[in-house]
Each structure stands twice: as structure tokens, then as C-alpha cells.
Design an enzyme around this catalytic site. Sequence first.
Site, PDB file in Angstrom:
ATOM      1  N   HIS A 135     -33.225 -33.694  44.251  1.00  0.00           N
ATOM      2  CA  HIS A 135     -31.832 -32.948  44.226  1.00  0.00           C
ATOM      3  C   HIS A 135     -30.937 -34.215  44.480  1.00  0.00           C
ATOM      4  O   HIS A 135     -31.211 -35.086  45.152  1.00  0.00           O
ATOM      5  CB  HIS A 135     -31.694 -31.939  45.258  1.00  0.00           C
ATOM      6  N   ASP A 212     -37.712 -32.912  51.820  1.00  0.00           N
ATOM      7  CA  ASP A 212     -36.621 -31.741  51.569  1.00  0.00           C
ATOM      8  C   ASP A 212     -37.408 -30.633  51.226  1.00  0.00           C
ATOM      9  O   ASP A 212     -38.307 -30.304  49.940  1.00  0.00           O
ATOM     10  CB  ASP A 212     -35.795 -32.493  50.204  1.00  0.00           C
ATOM     11  N   GLN A 215     -36.617 -25.893  48.495  1.00  0.00           N
ATOM     12  CA  GLN A 215     -37.046 -25.052  47.604  1.00  0.00           C
ATOM     13  C   GLN A 215     -38.539 -24.610  48.040  1.00  0.00           C
ATOM     14  O   GLN A 215     -39.216 -23.902  47.245  1.00  0.00           O
ATOM     15  CB  GLN A 215     -37.180 -25.496  46.165  1.00  0.00           C
ATOM     16  N   LYS A 238     -31.262 -20.053  51.349  1.00  0.00           N
ATOM     17  CA  LYS A 238     -32.283 -20.118  50.167  1.00  0.00           C
ATOM     18  C   LYS A 238     -33.631 -19.154  50.643  1.00  0.00           C
ATOM     19  O   LYS A 238     -34.426 -19.152  49.690  1.00  0.00           O
ATOM     20  CB  LYS A 238     -32.784 -21.338  49.669  1.00  0.00           C
ATOM     21  N   CYS A 376     -27.693 -29.950  39.978  1.00  0.00           N
ATOM     22  CA  CYS A 376     -27.529 -30.939  40.945  1.00  0.00           C
ATOM     23  C   CYS A 376     -28.855 -32.039  40.897  1.00  0.00           C
ATOM     24  O   CYS A 376     -29.404 -32.575  41.835  1.00  0.00           O
ATOM     25  CB  CYS A 376     -27.471 -30.509  42.392  1.00  0.00           C
TER      26      CYS A 376
END
Length: 418
Positions: A135, A212, A215, A238, A376
Amino acid sequence: MTTAAQRFNPAGSGFDVERVRADFPILATEVHGKPLVYLDNAATSQKPLAVIDAIMRYYQGTNANVHRGVHYLSEAATEDYEAARQTAAQFIHGPHLHEIIFVRGTTEGINLVAQTFGRSQIGAGDEILITAMEHHSNIVPWQILCDEKGAKLRVAPINDNGELLLDEFAKLLGPKTKLAAVTHVSNALGTITPLKRMIELAHAQGVPVLVDGAQAVPHLKVDVQALDCDFYTFSGHKVYGPTGIGVLWGKTELLESMPPYQAGGDMIRSVTFDKTTYNKLPYKFEAGTPDIAGVIGLGAALKYVTGLGIDNIAAHEHDVLEYGTKKLLAIPDVRIIGTAEDKAGVISFVMENAHPHDIGTILDQEGIAIRTGHHCSQPVMDRFGVPATARASLAVYNTRSEMDALARGIEKVREILG
Ligand SMILES: Cc1ncc(COP(=O)(O)O)c(C=O)c1O
């Protein structure tokens, strides 16, 4: 509200998604006269009553600043705030509470590491390794740092399915590499990266790894100790929590060695005009009045997920993902971008003769919310030679019948634009 035990049917018929849906008031919304089919969960998920109520309880019952007062409300607010830290630590199996730093979200977590660890540890000629499926928030902070320091950004490539080329990743690790910053799950492709192996490869070269997890956390069990990563960051919104709040977890020795990120109240031990000393972890990195309601809401969200059981969520979402993928593949003109063996939560697709923006607009008329654009992740779009995709992304409350609705909506797109 139903209990977690009621939602999982031990008789074997699995997850009772209708009971889960009843926890999310917004799902009863009608859009253009049709029942809402919310498939934009990778952008942000909807919030259960448990989260909405926790935020309301704070503002109605215990609103006060934290860590500052001896009065009842301040103590109550501080207790709830710190309890959420404990919930967050348990959620990712972090060994120490002081390693949980509340930030605005994944973006701020990554920027914090870039501006503190990065600025103090990375110099001219050094390298930072990322992957080709990051991202923008795991690309641009490193580009800025590289520009400032004269360091170099290296990018490990992916194959046509959207899977990381692990051998290439290994080859790019070397004595100049000072950090690997990698995603756990790609937001544009849904790929689950071979994270444990990547971390082992990086550590074999003495390279720390930032993950990261934006997700990943809503879909997979995350255990920072089993992974042995060095930093892990995710966003509350999220994973059914509020916007504006997230977590950065880091290993104590790294966090101790890093300078503060922002300066102000709460992050200091003592201040004189000659010298300031800093507070202990995690407060060193939590300057100013934090998003107290956000933290409390995040704690409620993580408890909600734990109550449902992340393995139950993963199994249910996997079923809907497989079902939806089959449905879409059966439609002529549809091409799925991101066909990794190991995937979570995302179906990105393009269609002959239909721009993703038009797909999104026609589906909206059917009450179906998807995302269209570059998500993104412009380098991912470049890698697959498309300007944009249409992306359906899943959460625990999505159903097979919503995948049927999506497929019907796409047939309508074909009728109108084909
Ligand atoms: C993989 C990934 N990383 C980072 C982010 C940034 O998260 P936030 O905007 O919550 O900071 C996102 C958001 O979509 C994402 O999908």
C-alpha cells in the site's frame, strides 16, 4: 445482542452469519431501494453495537482525560484506556503491555517507525526492502526517508498471480539492508504473504522486519511472538473498531533505542528549559491527549472479534471468498487480478468494455458497495497493466447470497456496457 457461543453452532452447521449481521445496525440499510450489500470492507469495516455502545458509555459515563487526574472519572477513563491496551496485546499475542503504542492507524504506525527508527538508524548507502504489493503508506514514508538520508528503496517482485517471489526477496537482503517493511495481506490482491519465512530470511541477515498488518488482523490469527517480527502495525477501523485509532507493536529493545516521535504532554518524565527527560514506554510515543474514545472502541472491537473466534471468522470468510470467486469466474469478460494460492478477503477484478468506475456506479444502483480505483497501490496496478480494478472485499458478516447479488449486478453491467 447474541453471545459468541450462540453464534457458533456446535452441531456442525457452522457459523450463524445472520446472528452476526444482527450485531451491525447499518446492515439493515436500504440503498436505492435495495438491501445494502457492503463489500468495501478493505477500505473500512462496519461497526457492531458492542463498539458503538462502548464509545457511548465512555462519553455518557466516564469522559475525562487519562493519566492526569486523581478524580473518579479520570481514574475510570484511565482504567478503561489501559484495559484496551491489554486487550490489544492479547489480540496479537504481544508479550508486554508497554510494547503496545496507540497510534492513529497503520499509516501513522509506519510513519512513526520511519521517523524514529529510520531517521536514527538508516544512513547514506543503506537499503530498505519492501515488496511490489505494498500500500502507498508502506512505500512513501520510506521514499521520503531515503531521499533525506541518501538511502535506497529496494522492491521484491511478485509473479502473475500476485505472489511474492521469495527467492528474489532473499537475494535483495544483504549487508546494506537496514529494514524490511512488508505487508501481511495485500489490500489490492488479497495475497497472504509467506511472512514467517520472510522474517526468517531477513533475520538471518540481521535485518529487522516491520509488518503492515492492516488487512491481516481482521481475517487471520496474528501472533507477533510466533512470527518473531520486530514491528507490527494495524488500524482499528478495518477490524470493526473506530476510525482514527490503531496499534503499533514493537520489540522493547527497539522501542527503547528509538527517539520520540512527537513531543508534548504525557511523553515526558521531567521538563526544564535546560533539559527534558522522556517517559517510559509506551508513553514516550503517546504525546498529547490520545483518542480515548477510539482506544476504548478499539478494545471493544478486538473483544468482539475474539468472542466470535478469529478461526471461525477465517473459515466463514474463506467459504464466501471461494464461492464468490467461482461465481465471478463463471461470468464471461471478468478477469480476477490477484489469484494467489493463499488469499484473504479480496476479489479484485476487471471487465472487458467496462471501466471499474462504471462498474462501481452500476453496482451502487443495485445497493452494492464496492471499491474502484488503484486502492492506494498504484505500483500493483502498473504490475498488472491496468489503471484500476473493481474490488469486492469481505468481512465476517458477508454471505454467499451477497456473492449471488454481486454476480447478478455484474451481469447487469454487461447488459448495460457490454
Ligand atoms: C495494506 C494496507 N496498509 C496500510 C493501510 C493504511 O491504513 P490507514 O489508512 O488505516 O492508516 C491500508 C488501508 O487501506 C492498507 O490496506
